[in-house]
Scaffold this active site. Structure first.
Site, PDB file in Angstrom:
ATOM      1  N   ARG A 190       2.634 -10.031   4.490  1.00  0.00           N
ATOM      2  CA  ARG A 190       3.172 -11.186   3.383  1.00  0.00           C
ATOM      3  C   ARG A 190       2.271 -12.282   3.467  1.00  0.00           C
ATOM      4  O   ARG A 190       2.443 -12.682   4.129  1.00  0.00           O
ATOM      5  CB  ARG A 190       4.575 -10.456   2.766  1.00  0.00           C
ATOM      6  CG  ARG A 190       4.831  -9.189   3.183  1.00  0.00           C
ATOM      7  CD  ARG A 190       5.851  -9.247   2.793  1.00  0.00           C
ATOM      8  NE  ARG A 190       6.846  -8.033   3.301  1.00  0.00           N
ATOM      9  CZ  ARG A 190       7.360  -7.543   3.396  1.00  0.00           C
ATOM     10  NH1 ARG A 190       7.896  -7.746   4.968  1.00  0.00           N
ATOM     11  NH2 ARG A 190       7.889  -5.646   3.592  1.00  0.00           N
ATOM     12  N   LYS A 227      11.114  -9.228   5.265  1.00  0.00           N
ATOM     13  CA  LYS A 227      12.628  -8.980   4.714  1.00  0.00           C
ATOM     14  C   LYS A 227      13.328  -8.775   5.106  1.00  0.00           C
ATOM     15  O   LYS A 227      13.643  -8.334   5.966  1.00  0.00           O
ATOM     16  CB  LYS A 227      11.928  -8.324   3.650  1.00  0.00           C
ATOM     17  CG  LYS A 227      10.957  -8.641   2.385  1.00  0.00           C
ATOM     18  CD  LYS A 227      10.421  -7.692   1.683  1.00  0.00           C
ATOM     19  CE  LYS A 227       9.491  -7.846   0.397  1.00  0.00           C
ATOM     20  NZ  LYS A 227       9.333  -6.521  -0.762  1.00  0.00           N
ATOM     21  N   HIS A 253      -1.576 -10.007  -1.750  1.00  0.00           N
ATOM     22  CA  HIS A 253      -1.079  -8.563  -1.656  1.00  0.00           C
ATOM     23  C   HIS A 253      -2.394  -7.709  -2.125  1.00  0.00           C
ATOM     24  O   HIS A 253      -2.511  -6.307  -1.190  1.00  0.00           O
ATOM     25  CB  HIS A 253      -0.302  -8.060  -2.713  1.00  0.00           C
ATOM     26  CG  HIS A 253       0.834  -7.348  -1.850  1.00  0.00           C
ATOM     27  ND1 HIS A 253       1.817  -8.534  -1.621  1.00  0.00           N
ATOM     28  CD2 HIS A 253       1.954  -6.186  -2.162  1.00  0.00           C
ATOM     29  CE1 HIS A 253       2.921  -7.557  -1.178  1.00  0.00           C
ATOM     30  NE2 HIS A 253       3.116  -6.567  -1.564  1.00  0.00           N
ATOM     31  N   ARG A 305      -3.442  -6.840   1.778  1.00  0.00           N
ATOM     32  CA  ARG A 305      -2.562  -6.214   2.675  1.00  0.00           C
ATOM     33  C   ARG A 305      -2.361  -4.711   2.430  1.00  0.00           C
ATOM     34  O   ARG A 305      -2.838  -4.148   2.780  1.00  0.00           O
ATOM     35  CB  ARG A 305      -0.857  -7.046   1.905  1.00  0.00           C
ATOM     36  CG  ARG A 305       0.664  -5.812   2.698  1.00  0.00           C
ATOM     37  CD  ARG A 305       2.049  -6.411   2.601  1.00  0.00           C
ATOM     38  NE  ARG A 305       3.186  -5.608   2.318  1.00  0.00           N
ATOM     39  CZ  ARG A 305       3.536  -6.039   3.944  1.00  0.00           C
ATOM     40  NH1 ARG A 305       2.891  -6.439   5.056  1.00  0.00           N
ATOM     41  NH2 ARG A 305       4.908  -4.701   3.969  1.00  0.00           N
ATOM     42  N   HIS A 353       7.504  -2.172   6.806  1.00  0.00           N
ATOM     43  CA  HIS A 353       8.614  -0.868   5.740  1.00  0.00           C
ATOM     44  C   HIS A 353       9.248  -0.738   7.041  1.00  0.00           C
ATOM     45  O   HIS A 353       9.566   0.614   7.531  1.00  0.00           O
ATOM     46  CB  HIS A 353       7.234  -0.022   5.415  1.00  0.00           C
ATOM     47  CG  HIS A 353       6.378  -0.568   4.510  1.00  0.00           C
ATOM     48  ND1 HIS A 353       5.188   0.478   4.298  1.00  0.00           N
ATOM     49  CD2 HIS A 353       6.207  -2.079   3.523  1.00  0.00           C
ATOM     50  CE1 HIS A 353       4.148  -0.229   2.861  1.00  0.00           C
ATOM     51  NE2 HIS A 353       5.204  -1.373   3.112  1.00  0.00           N
ATOM     52  N   TYR A 400       0.065   4.721   0.142  1.00  0.00           N
ATOM     53  CA  TYR A 400      -1.407   4.417   0.412  1.00  0.00           C
ATOM     54  C   TYR A 400      -1.827   5.691   0.833  1.00  0.00           C
ATOM     55  O   TYR A 400      -3.342   5.748   0.241  1.00  0.00           O
ATOM     56  CB  TYR A 400      -1.502   3.542   2.220  1.00  0.00           C
ATOM     57  CG  TYR A 400      -0.947   2.421   1.188  1.00  0.00           C
ATOM     58  CD1 TYR A 400      -1.288   1.482   0.664  1.00  0.00           C
ATOM     59  CD2 TYR A 400       0.786   1.648   1.427  1.00  0.00           C
ATOM     60  CE1 TYR A 400      -0.786   0.198   0.939  1.00  0.00           C
ATOM     61  CE2 TYR A 400       0.881   0.281   1.972  1.00  0.00           C
ATOM     62  CZ  TYR A 400      -0.173  -0.176   0.558  1.00  0.00           C
ATOM     63  OH  TYR A 400       0.386  -1.444   0.514  1.00  0.00           O
TER      64      TYR A 400
END
Length: 300
Positions: A148, A172, A244, A247, A270, A279
């Protein structure tokens, strides 16, 4: 419904624009109930709320059909009103409790073709200059690791281990993960560290940050975004490109190359593989195209 709006304004402190949206949505709901002869909330059933949702989606003589997101916002307002009325003892039941807002359509990530990514990387900054070397290293690292933008600009020099070809990313919620760094990104970062970073650092007061701005401080997310946007413009990539996008391209290209979705999940950081599986929808489209173009019995 006035009491509920007062509750939102006073006790929950909603912004004026949000209150205006709630007021508009509830006025439409009140008109709908009135047309059905339902002047009191106590008389409203789950079927009435469901019928309102159907009208939102299909439209009527006075209103155009709403998309899933707009209809969902209106249903949230209606659910909130009925929950409030039940909690305050105005009704004996909550007829909207089991009426779910429509799910918005799933937006597929935008991935660039490999050729477009390469053109952007080649167009990163003025070759041979400190900022040019930094920009190339930044974009190579973004695409090469799937980081990110906040993770990339948050890197310190000690987070990168080029001898083992890995980098420590902080995602995150403070979660850390170690991600491999490919040869192209490793070479670009090494060139930046050897030939450019010290020159940029001389203008500042000393910082452990890997990517520095022209004043010797840590590069910001906004500045990193500008680096990518300028490179995309120079490369004449006409689609909208954001950090992004790199990414998304990282993940899609890995899956196109045969990577397992759970490996990509770990690389992206994730928490759930479900997030990564979006994806696979992109790559299935590509598989269909290849199948249709190559299989002798694919088309009539």
């Amino acid at each position: 419904m006035t009491g509920y709006l007062d509750h939102l304004a006073v006790e929950r402190g909603l912004a004026a624009n949000t209150l205006s949206s709630y007021r508009r949505d509830l006025r439409r709901y009140a008109d709908f109930l009135a047309a059905r002869g339902l002047g009191q909330p106590e008389k409203v059933s789950e079927g009435d709320v469901t019928a309102f949702l159907i009208q939102l989606r299909e439209g009527d003589a006075d209103h155009r059909a709403l998309g899933a997101s707009s209809a969902a916002r209106t249903v949230v307002a209606v659910r909130g009103f009925h929950k409030f009325a039940h909690r305050e003892g105005l009704t004996t039941a909550d007829p909207a409790r089991d009426v779910r807002p429509p799910a918005p359509p799933r937006r597929l990530p935008k991935a660039l073709p490999v050729a477009d990514v390469e053109r952007i990387l080649d167009a990163a900054g003025t070759p041979g200059t400190p900022l040019g070397l930094r920009d190339r290293a930044l974009l190579e690292l973004l695409y090469g690791t799937g980081a990110r933008i906040s993770e990339a600009v948050g890197l310190d020099v000690d987070d990168l281990d080029l001898s083992s070809g890995s980098v420590l990313l902080r995602g995150k919620g403070g979660k850390e993960r170690v991600v491999p760094v490919g040869s192209y990104a490793s070479e670009a970062v090494a060139a930046y560290q050897v030939r450019a970073r010290s020159a940029l650092a001389a203008a500042g007061r000393g910082t452990p940050a890997l990517f520095l701005n022209a004043r010797g401080g840590r590069l910001s997310r906004q500045s990193a975004w500008t680096v990518l946007r300028n490179a995309a413009e120079r490369a004449q990539v006409t689609v909208e490109v954001s950090p992004h996008t790199l990414r998304h391209s990282f993940a899609t290209h890995l899956l196109d190359g045969g990577a397992d979705v759970r490996v990509v999940q770990e690389l992206l950081g994730h928490a759930s593989v479900t997030t990564t599986q979006v994806y696979t929808l992109v790559t299935v489209d590509k598989l269909r195209e290849v199948y249709a173009a190559t299989h002798p019995r694919a088309r009539a």
